[in-house]
Write an enzyme that holds these catalytic residues in place. Structure first.
Site, PDB file in Angstrom:
ATOM      1  N   SER A 150       0.786  -1.274  -0.018  1.00 47.24           N
ATOM      2  CA  SER A 150       0.061   0.060   0.004  1.00 47.24           C
ATOM      3  C   SER A 150       0.890   1.381  -0.050  1.00 47.24           C
ATOM      4  CB  SER A 150      -0.794  -0.142   1.103  1.00 47.24           C
ATOM      5  OG  SER A 150      -1.589  -1.344   1.192  1.00 47.24           O
ATOM      6  N   ARG A 165       7.330   6.367  -4.382  1.00 48.86           N
ATOM      7  CA  ARG A 165       7.665   6.932  -3.069  1.00 48.86           C
ATOM      8  C   ARG A 165       7.177   6.243  -1.784  1.00 48.86           C
ATOM      9  NH1 ARG A 165       3.932   9.983  -5.741  1.00 48.86           N
ATOM     10  NH2 ARG A 165       2.082  10.076  -4.674  1.00 48.86           N
ATOM     11  N   ASP A 203      -3.863  -1.877  -1.458  1.00 41.11           N
ATOM     12  CA  ASP A 203      -4.824  -2.163  -0.418  1.00 41.11           C
ATOM     13  C   ASP A 203      -6.288  -1.894  -0.959  1.00 41.11           C
ATOM     14  OD1 ASP A 203      -4.013   0.483   0.083  1.00 41.11           O
ATOM     15  OD2 ASP A 203      -3.837   0.095   2.201  1.00 41.11           O
TER      16      ASP A 203
END
Ligand code: ADP
Ligand code: MG
Length: 493
Positions: A150, A165, A203
């Site tokens: 996630s 990132r 997720d």
């Protein structure tokens, strides 16, 4: 009910004033929705936007008939979960899971340290729960694993994605730009496990898939949304609206276009990093300044579990700074304790305080003592803290209404619902717009859905086409969403 002293009265007045700084007015919610609609289009059209609108190459949502046994792992931010899921094909499933907190040191170490730790947890799980498979099967029979990861990745195939990132306090520089499935598979192989990473799942996408598998009715789910450590959402978008698929490298992947739709991972945590419409207080600014990513994830920093505790801490520190709390009436505060240690207040504390309806605020006093280093807190102190909590929690839930409303409007899900209803013989049988949610904040913060719905109602007269919207939306927890969703995506892999 205790009678408050003058000092306590003054404290409460000040606390209510700070709490009022978190008021997020109907007009502000409406402005938020309009800006969200604009940035949604921009993200679907142009590459490299902060609100990235990532194509996932998932082009269908389940209908509940899917079957099989799959492994799923979930790296969400706070915990690492390993589970196996048996999909029964009748909207039901059974799930076995193990959950380990991620050691803080691994969040800022090397990718090798983190991923070998994850592989080790998978080994333990497979040995405990699938030893049959582990020992007796031939080495080329693998368990298929869906990897719920996630954090923002540029996904180029179902089981390949490069890390863009880190968010949520993670900072492992050497992993940036690498394929996270490859990193995990390498460590799984190093342990000789009969496991193959076949799908990379955000997720939010997992939540959307899981809710669609289990939700009542036959219409698919529109949106999966996370309100946990972080916040994000994934929804079903028309291919024709994902204009950057035609013009940017993101469209190079081969995929089945027959359904005419694709799931988009919005990365809405980065909504309005420019701070055009988001509410802002000194407590938000202090948090952002102290974060690992100042200026980024500005929506997330006002909504999700990683941050609400720290906003509360900043607000309490301001209250203490007024000289009204500390020493006012025999209360004592540990000056080296959690209230003076950044990031040390867990968001679960807000839930506990919000849910404290004891006449003397006993639960809040206990929590102040146990988790905040405040001893001998009075009822006035506790009431003051609750005023802050109420402001912060309610603002979070009202902010959550922004992407939900915008998604229902932009996709025309709401327009289509209204048309179907007006044409139906039995309008009451038209299915509502289904939204699956997951994460400890939406699950446990008292009144989260109620406040969210209030905000949806607030914008009805203010945003074109939104009249009646709140009543058309059904929100359901996608229990074990990330696991079931990852299994469902592993299934199509
Ligand atoms: P993840 O984001 O790792 O999938 P969760 O959905 O459980 O995990 O979210 C964890 C976040 O939720 C943490 O930031 C934690 O502070 C917060 N949290 C945990 N319990 C509660 C609670 N009872 N009420 C509100 N927030 C909570
Ligand atoms: Mg989660």
């Amino acid at each position: 009910m205790s009678i408050l002293s003058d000092k306590e009265e003054a404290l409460l007045v000040k606390a209510r004033a700070i709490g009022a700084e978190f008021v997020y007015e109907p007009e502000d919610v409406a402005k938020g929705v309009k800006e969200y609609l604009r940035l949604m289009d921009k993200g679907l059209t142009e590459p490299k936007q902060a609100m990235t609108m990532i194509p996932t190459y998932v082009t269908a949502v389940p209908n509940g008939t899917e079957k099989g046994v799959y492994l799923a792992v979930d790296l969400g931010g706070t915990n690492f979960r390993v589970c196996s899921i048996h999909l029964h094909g009748d909207s039901k499933f059974t799930l076995t899971q193990a959950k380990t907190p991620i050691p803080k040191a691994l969040m800022i170490g090397t990718s090798k340290d983190l991923f070998s730790f994850l592989a080790k947890q998978i080994e333990n799980f497979v040995k405990n729960h699938h030893s049959d498979h582990f020992e007796s099967q031939s080495p080329n029979v693998h368990l298929k694993l869906g990897f719920t990861f996630s954090f923002p990745v540029e996904q180029v195939a179902l089981n390949k994605g490069y890390l863009l990132r880190w968010t949520k306090g993670f900072d492992i520089q050497d992993a940036i730009g690498k394929d996270v499935c490859g990193l995990l598979q390498a460590e799984i192989d190093a342990l000789n496990l009969p496991v193959r990473v076949v799908a990379l799942v955000n997720d939010t996408v997992g939540t959307l898939m899981a809710r669609s598998y289990t939700s009542p009715g036959k219409a698919g789910t529109l949106l999966g949304a996370i309100f946990g450590t972080g916040t994000n959402g994934a929804y079903v978008e028309k291919l024709s609206r994902i204009k950057k698929l035609e013009t940017s490298p993101e469209g190079e992947g081969d995929f089945d276009k027959s359904s005419g739709v694709m799931v988009i991972n919005t990365e809405w945590g980065a909504f309005d990093n420019a701070m055009k419409v988001l509410p802002d207080t000194p407590y938000d600014r202090a948090l952002d300044k102290n974060s690992v990513n100042p200026g980024m994830q500005m929506f997330e920093k006002r909504v999700s579990g990683m941050f609400l505790g720290e906003i509360l801490r900043n607000a309490i520190v301001a209250l203490i700074g007024e000289g009204l709390f500390k020493g006012a009436h025999g209360t004592s505060i540990d000056e080296n304790g959690p209230l003076f240690t950044p990031w040390s207040i867990d968001t679960s504390a807000l839930s506990t305080i919000q849910a404290d309806y004891t006449s003397e605020y006993t639960l809040t006093k206990q929590l102040l003592e146990r988790e905040m280093g405040v001893s001998a807190a009075t009822t006035g102190d506790a009431m003051a803290i609750k005023a802050l909590v109420y402001g912060i929690g309610k603002r979070s839930a009202r902010l959550a209404a922004v992407p939900i409303a915008a998604t229902a409007l932009a996709t025309k899900a709401y327009e289509n619902y209204k048309i179907a209803k007006s044409e139906a013989q039995r309008p009451e049988e038209i299915e509502k717009i289904d939204i699956g949610v997951d994460g400890s904040v939406v699950e446990y913060y008292p009144g989260f859905e109620r406040y969210l719905r209030e905000a949806l109602r607030d914008i009805q007269p203010l945003v074109p086409g939104a009249a009646g919207l709140e009543d058309a939306i059904r929100i359901g927890i996608a229990k074990d969403g990330s696991g079931v969703g990852a299994a469902l995506i592993a299934l199509v892999a």
